[in-house]
Design a protein around this motif. Structure first.
Motif, PDB file in Angstrom:
ATOM      1  N   GLU A   1      -7.969   2.761   6.601  1.00  0.00           N
ATOM      2  CA  GLU A   1      -7.751   1.766   5.558  1.00  0.00           C
ATOM      3  C   GLU A   1      -6.601   0.813   5.887  1.00  0.00           C
ATOM      4  O   GLU A   1      -6.287  -0.082   5.101  1.00  0.00           O
ATOM      5  CB  GLU A   1      -7.465   2.471   4.231  1.00  0.00           C
ATOM      6  CG  GLU A   1      -8.610   3.347   3.767  1.00  0.00           C
ATOM      7  CD  GLU A   1      -8.236   4.223   2.590  1.00  0.00           C
ATOM      8  OE1 GLU A   1      -7.226   3.943   1.906  1.00  0.00           O
ATOM      9  OE2 GLU A   1      -8.965   5.215   2.350  1.00  0.00           O
TER      10      GLU A   1
ATOM     11  N   GLY B   1      -0.567   4.612   4.889  1.00  0.00           N
ATOM     12  CA  GLY B   1      -1.853   5.064   4.392  1.00  0.00           C
ATOM     13  C   GLY B   1      -2.783   5.525   5.493  1.00  0.00           C
ATOM     14  O   GLY B   1      -2.429   5.524   6.673  1.00  0.00           O
TER      15      GLY B   1
ATOM     16  N   GLY C   1      -2.125  10.083   6.371  1.00  0.00           N
ATOM     17  CA  GLY C   1      -1.715   8.950   5.546  1.00  0.00           C
ATOM     18  C   GLY C   1      -0.384   8.339   5.953  1.00  0.00           C
ATOM     19  O   GLY C   1       0.045   7.342   5.380  1.00  0.00           O
TER      20      GLY C   1
ATOM     21  N   GLY D   1       0.817  -1.205   0.000  1.00  0.00           N
ATOM     22  CA  GLY D   1       0.000   0.000   0.000  1.00  0.00           C
ATOM     23  C   GLY D   1       0.847   1.248   0.000  1.00  0.00           C
ATOM     24  O   GLY D   1       2.047   1.209  -0.282  1.00  0.00           O
ATOM     25  N   PRO D   2       0.247   2.376   0.350  1.00  0.00           N
ATOM     26  CA  PRO D   2       0.950   3.653   0.278  1.00  0.00           C
ATOM     27  C   PRO D   2       2.082   3.759   1.302  1.00  0.00           C
ATOM     28  O   PRO D   2       2.016   3.172   2.376  1.00  0.00           O
ATOM     29  CB  PRO D   2      -0.138   4.689   0.565  1.00  0.00           C
ATOM     30  CG  PRO D   2      -1.325   3.951   1.036  1.00  0.00           C
ATOM     31  CD  PRO D   2      -1.135   2.505   0.765  1.00  0.00           C
TER      32      PRO D   2
END
Length: 185
Positions: free
Chosen positions: A50, A46, A101, A41-42
């Protein structure tokens, strides 16, 4: 020399080996950033809403575990060695403030900061200076002259500055921010 910064025995073994080769150890620096899991993921984990079940272990736990093993082993080694010495733990700007994030990433950096502060308080009476070097920038290893990023030579100068301080005026946290970087207090 290979060292697992998340393993106290590995850090202690490296310090002993350096002392055997070169004599007294006056400066110990940890600039490793260990991370665990898949870190899918980011970058930074993130948004928290999430984040997967392994998000905390992936982004937060290992940096703190690395700082703990490094600081603990270094403290024990330097206290046993006796005399003045300097320990520098390096972290990123996320140790000062979280970003949307990247809360999981910041949680690890905040933990590194807390352990370093505790080590500074515990060791200063023994003449061991512990400092956190906050690199609040992208590090450019290309050898260019981008004033919007940090370069390894300037970071080495910051470490030398911390190591050269007198016990009468120790800096326990130093933030490095390049001239053209977007500085956030």
């Amino acid at each position: 020399m290979e060292v697992d910064v998340t393993d106290q025995a590995s850090v202690a073994g490296a310090l002993r080996e350096v002392a055997e080769r070169h004599g007294r150890v006056d400066l110990v620096v940890n600039a490793a950033s260990p991370y665990g899991g898949s870190r899918s993921g980011p970058f930074g984990g993130g948004p928290l809403a999430e984040a997967g079940p392994s998000g905390f272990e992936d982004w937060s736990a290992m940096p703190v575990r690395g700082a703990f093993a490094f600081l603990s082993a270094s403290a024990r080694f330097l206290a046993d060695q006796g005399g003045e010495a300097t320990v520098v733990q390096v972290t990123g700007g996320s140790s000062r403030r979280a970003m949307a994030g990247r809360g999981l990433w910041a949680a690890g950096a905040f933990g590194v900061r807390a352990l370093t502060q505790a080590a500074a308080l515990e060791l200063r009476a023994q003449g061991i200076h512990v400092a956190l070097l906050v690199v609040d920038a992208v590090i450019d290893r290309s050898g260019g002259d981008d004033a919007g990023s940090a370069d390894p030579a300037s970071l080495a100068d910051a470490v030398a500055y911390l190591a050269g301080q007198s016990p009468r005026a120790m800096t326990h946290e130093l933030q490095v921010t390049p001239a053209l970087d977007q500085w956030v207090p």
